[in-house]
Enzyme design. Structure first.
Site, PDB file in Angstrom:
ATOM      1  N   GLN A  61       0.727  -1.184  -0.003  1.00  0.00           N
ATOM      2  CA  GLN A  61      -0.139   0.059  -0.008  1.00  0.00           C
ATOM      3  C   GLN A  61       0.908   1.182  -0.063  1.00  0.00           C
ATOM      4  O   GLN A  61       0.333   2.258   0.532  1.00  0.00           O
ATOM      5  CB  GLN A  61      -0.830   0.136   1.306  1.00  0.00           C
ATOM      6  CG  GLN A  61      -2.057  -1.125   1.201  1.00  0.00           C
ATOM      7  CD  GLN A  61      -2.882  -1.099   2.383  1.00  0.00           C
ATOM      8  OE1 GLN A  61      -2.370  -0.502   3.462  1.00  0.00           O
ATOM      9  NE2 GLN A  61      -4.003  -1.657   2.363  1.00  0.00           N
ATOM     10  N   CYS A  62       2.090   0.995  -0.486  1.00  0.00           N
ATOM     11  CA  CYS A  62       2.894   2.355  -0.555  1.00  0.00           C
ATOM     12  C   CYS A  62       2.392   3.549  -1.023  1.00  0.00           C
ATOM     13  O   CYS A  62       2.534   4.505  -0.771  1.00  0.00           O
ATOM     14  CB  CYS A  62       4.452   1.806  -1.058  1.00  0.00           C
ATOM     15  SG  CYS A  62       4.370   1.212  -2.736  1.00  0.00           S
ATOM     16  N   GLY A  63       1.587   3.374  -2.353  1.00  0.00           N
ATOM     17  CA  GLY A  63       1.328   4.600  -3.018  1.00  0.00           C
ATOM     18  C   GLY A  63       0.092   5.209  -2.175  1.00  0.00           C
ATOM     19  O   GLY A  63       0.095   6.298  -1.999  1.00  0.00           O
ATOM     20  N   ALA A  80       1.703   6.922   0.762  1.00  0.00           N
ATOM     21  CA  ALA A  80       2.189   8.257   0.333  1.00  0.00           C
ATOM     22  C   ALA A  80       1.075   9.099   0.058  1.00  0.00           C
ATOM     23  O   ALA A  80       1.391  10.447   0.356  1.00  0.00           O
ATOM     24  CB  ALA A  80       3.017   8.131  -0.705  1.00  0.00           C
TER      25      ALA A  80
END
Length: 354
Positions: free
Chosen positions: A134-136, A139
């Site tokens: 879920q990095c995007g 961010a």
């Protein structure tokens, strides 16, 4: 917000992501569619300009008492993970953005030329540890603190809307254009899709955006230490930048003050109009650093701008490991190259003139 699909013009996939010299890069408006402190701050100094000698450090002070009233970082999934709870307890209170950045500058002081002054621009970003790919979305959640103050929107809402729109299955985001649509719908902000890479002619546009205090979402390949690397997209990851460090021969005439703890470092004076700084020439590397956060650490990272540009420019392939893990991932038409390569997202609050 009324939909206008005719205005959506995502970046077309290219065999070579590098634009011809002098060609303007398309910048497309997107419309929605279906740590403890160092023991002694004086014993680590920023490089001094003009050969000035640093003052002798005072005797060591006793350890400071535990900080009170400092909010811990937001950690998604904390209630389900004993490991995260223990790590957070050991980490101690999280410093504010400028304190965290100064910690970086002390640790990496040998990287910076002592014959220059350094100008620091940094907006406050919260921290959030991701759970799964879920990095995007993490961010984007961090950026939301600057776009929908004071606390943005819940991560769970970003995840749910992204799934409802068909942008993601596991929380992954392989399309900068889809990220922009999601940002506009959920955060109500302006989103500008930047194509053609972070180098010229887009470089000055990106730096002016950061100097204005607005967030930038950047896909890149992540190395083991979270630094940008080049793995052809196999380690594709997202970060949010909300600050920049510039090396300049002289400080603008008004609106800046030298940091009392780090000689040679200058910051804009809060609440005072400041003269825009000169941007270092693109042909002179090592003078521009991005300040960024990403979902695997609650501390700021300091990256050479050229390293970020190079990593962003070579995102072309989907990870073979992910392709073989048995999970479903949403990829845009044209794959990673079409969705991420040479692209970034400029986000500004609704109604902003910048």
């Amino acid at each position: 917000m009324p939909l206008n699909p005719e205005m959506i013009s995502p970046c077309a996939p290219q065999e070579s992501p590098v634009l011809p010299s002098g060609a303007p890069a398309p910048q497309t408006p997107i419309v929605p569619s279906p740590p403890p402190l160092p023991p002694n701050i004086s014993d680590l100094t920023f490089p001094l300009p003009n050969g000035l000698a640093a003052p002798a450090p005072p005797p060591p002070l006793p350890p400071p008492p535990p900080a009170r009233g400092v909010a811990p970082p937001h950690v998604f999934g904390l209630e389900k993970s004993q490991l995260l709870k223990e790590a957070l307890e050991k980490a101690g209170p999280v410093p504010g953005s400028k304190e965290d950045v100064k910690r970086l500058l002390r640790l990496q002081k040998d990287r910076f030329r002592s014959d220059l002054r350094w100008l620091l621009f940094c907006a406050d970003l919260p921290s959030l540890i991701q759970e799964g790919p879920q990095c995007g979305l993490v961010a984007l959640w961090m950026a939301g603190a600057l776009l929908v103050p004071p606390s943005g929107v819940p991560l769970e809402r970003l995840v749910q809307v992204a799934r409802d729109r068909g942008f993601t299955a596991q929380g992954e985001m392989f399309s900068v254009a889809d990220m922009g649509r999601l940002a506009q719908e959920v955060l109500g902000c302006q989103a500008e899709l930047l194509c053609g890479g972070l180098g010229p002619p887009n470089r000055d546009r990106v730096l002016q955006h950061l100097l204005a205090g607005h967030p930038l979402l950047i896909p890149y390949d992540e190395d083991f230490n979270h630094e940008p690397c080049q793995r052809r997209g196999h380690k594709a990851h997202w970060a949010v930048s909300a600050g920049v460090l510039l090396g300049v021969p002289r400080v603008p005439d008004f609106g800046y003050a030298e940091d009392p703890e780090l000689p040679g470092l200058f910051l804009p004076v809060p609440g005072v109009a400041h003269q825009p700084p000169p941007l270092p020439e693109d042909s002179n590397p090592g003078l521009v650093y991005l300040l960024a956060k990403q979902g695997k650490s609650w501390h700021y990272l300091l990256w050479d701008y050229e390293h970020v540009r190079e990593s962003n420019q070579q995102l072309t392939d989907f990870s073979p490991a992910r392709a073989a893990d048995g999970r479903t991932y949403v990829l845009p038409a044209g794959g990673v190259r079409a969705g991420l390569c040479g692209q970034a997202l400029l986000l500004t609050p609704q109604g902003s003139s910048h």
